[in-house]
Each structure stands twice: as C-alpha cells, then as structure tokens.
Design an enzyme around this catalytic site. Structure first.
Site, short mmCIF file in Angstrom:
data_model
loop_
_atom_site.label_atom_id
_atom_site.label_comp_id
_atom_site.label_asym_id
_atom_site.label_seq_id
_atom_site.Cartn_x
_atom_site.Cartn_y
_atom_site.Cartn_z
N ASN A 133 0.80 -1.23 0.00
CA ASN A 133 0.00 0.00 0.00
C ASN A 133 0.83 1.28 0.00
OD1 ASN A 133 -1.57 -2.21 1.68
ND2 ASN A 133 -3.11 -0.87 0.78
N VAL A 140 0.08 6.54 -1.33
CA VAL A 140 -0.55 5.72 -0.29
C VAL A 140 -1.87 5.20 -0.86
CG1 VAL A 140 -1.53 5.67 2.04
CG2 VAL A 140 0.48 7.09 1.56
N CYS A 141 -1.97 3.89 -1.02
CA CYS A 141 -3.19 3.28 -1.55
C CYS A 141 -4.08 2.86 -0.38
CB CYS A 141 -2.86 2.07 -2.41
SG CYS A 141 -2.20 2.50 -4.04
N LEU A 142 -5.20 3.56 -0.24
CA LEU A 142 -6.09 3.30 0.88
C LEU A 142 -7.50 3.75 0.49
CD1 LEU A 142 -5.86 2.28 3.85
CD2 LEU A 142 -5.79 4.68 4.53
N THR A 147 -7.96 6.36 -2.86
CA THR A 147 -6.88 5.98 -3.76
C THR A 147 -6.88 4.47 -4.02
OG1 THR A 147 -5.37 5.89 -1.86
CG2 THR A 147 -5.39 7.91 -3.17
#
Length: 240
Positions: A133, A140-142, A147
C-alpha cells in the site's frame, strides 16, 4: 494564521517501555520541507484558509482538537501555524509486526473544500518499498482517501471520516503483522493453512524488517523538520 494554544506534552512509549516527553500534537512554524508546500496556492484556495471564520478552517480546527485529545501513544502529529492546510504525522510501528519500532512519516494536505473531499497523503519512503500500500514515489493506496477501491463504508465520507481515523487505519490496516496479504490477489490466502503461503509471508516480513531498518538510518541522517529530537531520542532509547 497565528495559533496561541499550548498543547500538553505527552509521553511516547519506546523500546522496553521507556518513555520520552514529546507532544503528541503540536503547532510549529517551519513547513519548509513539507511535500505539499506548493499546494493550495491559487487565490481561491488561499481564501479558504485565510482566517478561522471560513468553513474549511473551522473543520480543520475540529480535526486539531480531535487529534490533540485522542491520538494514541504511537502516533504524533505536527500542524503549521501559517499553513492550516498542512499536517505531518509519524507512526511508530506496532509490536508483533515487521515494522516494530520503525518510524513512518506522512505529509498530509487538506483540500480547500475539506471535508467534502479527503486529504491527500504522501509517504516519506526514502526510496524503499516495504508495503503493497506504500510506494517509493510516496503514493498511499487506501480506500479511506479514495486511492483504492472499497465498499461505501470504507470510502471517505464528509460527515464521519477524520484524520485520526486515517492515521489509525494506516497503522492497523497497512502496517500490520502480515503485509504480504495486502497485495491485491493475495488477500484470499491470508487464512490459508498451506505452508507455502505461511513461508512466503514470513519471507516477506524478513525483507520488510531489513528495509524498515534502512529507512530508519535515512531518518537518522536527515530527520524530517520538527521531528529531529524525536527521531534521535527514539533511536537512543530504543537501543538501550
């Protein structure tokens, strides 16, 4: 905007239960190395942060109060007196994870229509990729910050989502004990009893721990502004 509030100093647990005195939340003046320093520079955006009477500023001040009162011992946040749209946070890696006692820094910027849209978040990676992530380019993949895909309950909602929720989510859901299974397609194997997946996850953790240590060396050499004393004391006490 000038802020006169003095925030209480709270102990931060480090290493073998020892504590240093460092405010969990504080307002500082030097934002010069913040990743989003050049954000919100249009006249329209600047007007949203011009004084405390704008709706955006009032919502940000609510966030400040939530952070001041509710941050866990393992998270510290700095706001900026002349840039209400910026925050910097550090998360201490939790015990039982390959991130244990590591320091993970995140720069945050509020949009001018906050909280209608979520904040943007940049991860200070130091060039190391140690979580599915968190990318070396700072992405930031969340789901919470839109995202990454997620259910409606996982996405940002103006009425219920907060910066505190965001930081706790990064600590608990991203910097967890088995980050290998954060990778898309791998999550379905997280409950598998097959030795292959157990061993693969453990091997990934070993790699992550080494990268976490390398990241810490970078923080020691060039600590983020306003966290210099915290970084030095964290390393010193943690090594005792």
């Amino acid at each position: 905007m000038i802020v006169d509030d003095v925030f209480p100093v709270c102990p931060v647990t480090v290493g073998e239960g020892q504590k240093i005195q460092f405010p969990h939340f504080d307002v500082v003046s030097d934002e010069s190395d913040h990743y989003y320093l050049k954000s919100n520079q249009s006249k329209k955006d600047k007007n949203s942060f011009k004084d405390a009477n704008t709706s955006t500023c009032r919502n940000i001040m609510k966030e400040w109060k939530i952070l001041e009162k509710n941050l866990p011992e393992s998270i510290c946040v700095r706001a900026y007196e002349l840039r209400m749209d910026l925050l910097r946070a550090v998360i201490i890696g939790a015990p039982g994870t390959p991130y244990h006692d590591g320091l993970f820094f995140f720069d945050i910027v509020f949009p001018s229509d906050y909280p209608r849209h979520p904040p943007k978040v940049y991860y200070l990676s130091r060039g190391y990729h140690m979580n599915p992530n968190l990318y070396t380019n700072g992405t930031v993949c969340l789901s919470l910050i839109n995202t990454w895909n997620g259910s409606n309950q996982e996405m940002w909602t103006p009425k219920n989502s907060t910066i505190l929720q965001l930081l706790v989510s990064i600590q608990g859901l991203v910097l967890n004990s088995r980050p290998y299974f954060n990778e898309p397609g791998h999550e379905k194997y997280s409950t598998s009893e097959t030795e292959r997946w157990k061993n693969t996850s453990l091997a990934y953790n070993d790699k992550v721990f080494i990268l976490s240590c390398k990241t810490m060396l970078c923080h020691i050499r060039t600590p983020p502004n306003n966290f210099e004393a915290f970084v030095y004391e964290h390393i010193h006490i943690g090594s005792c």
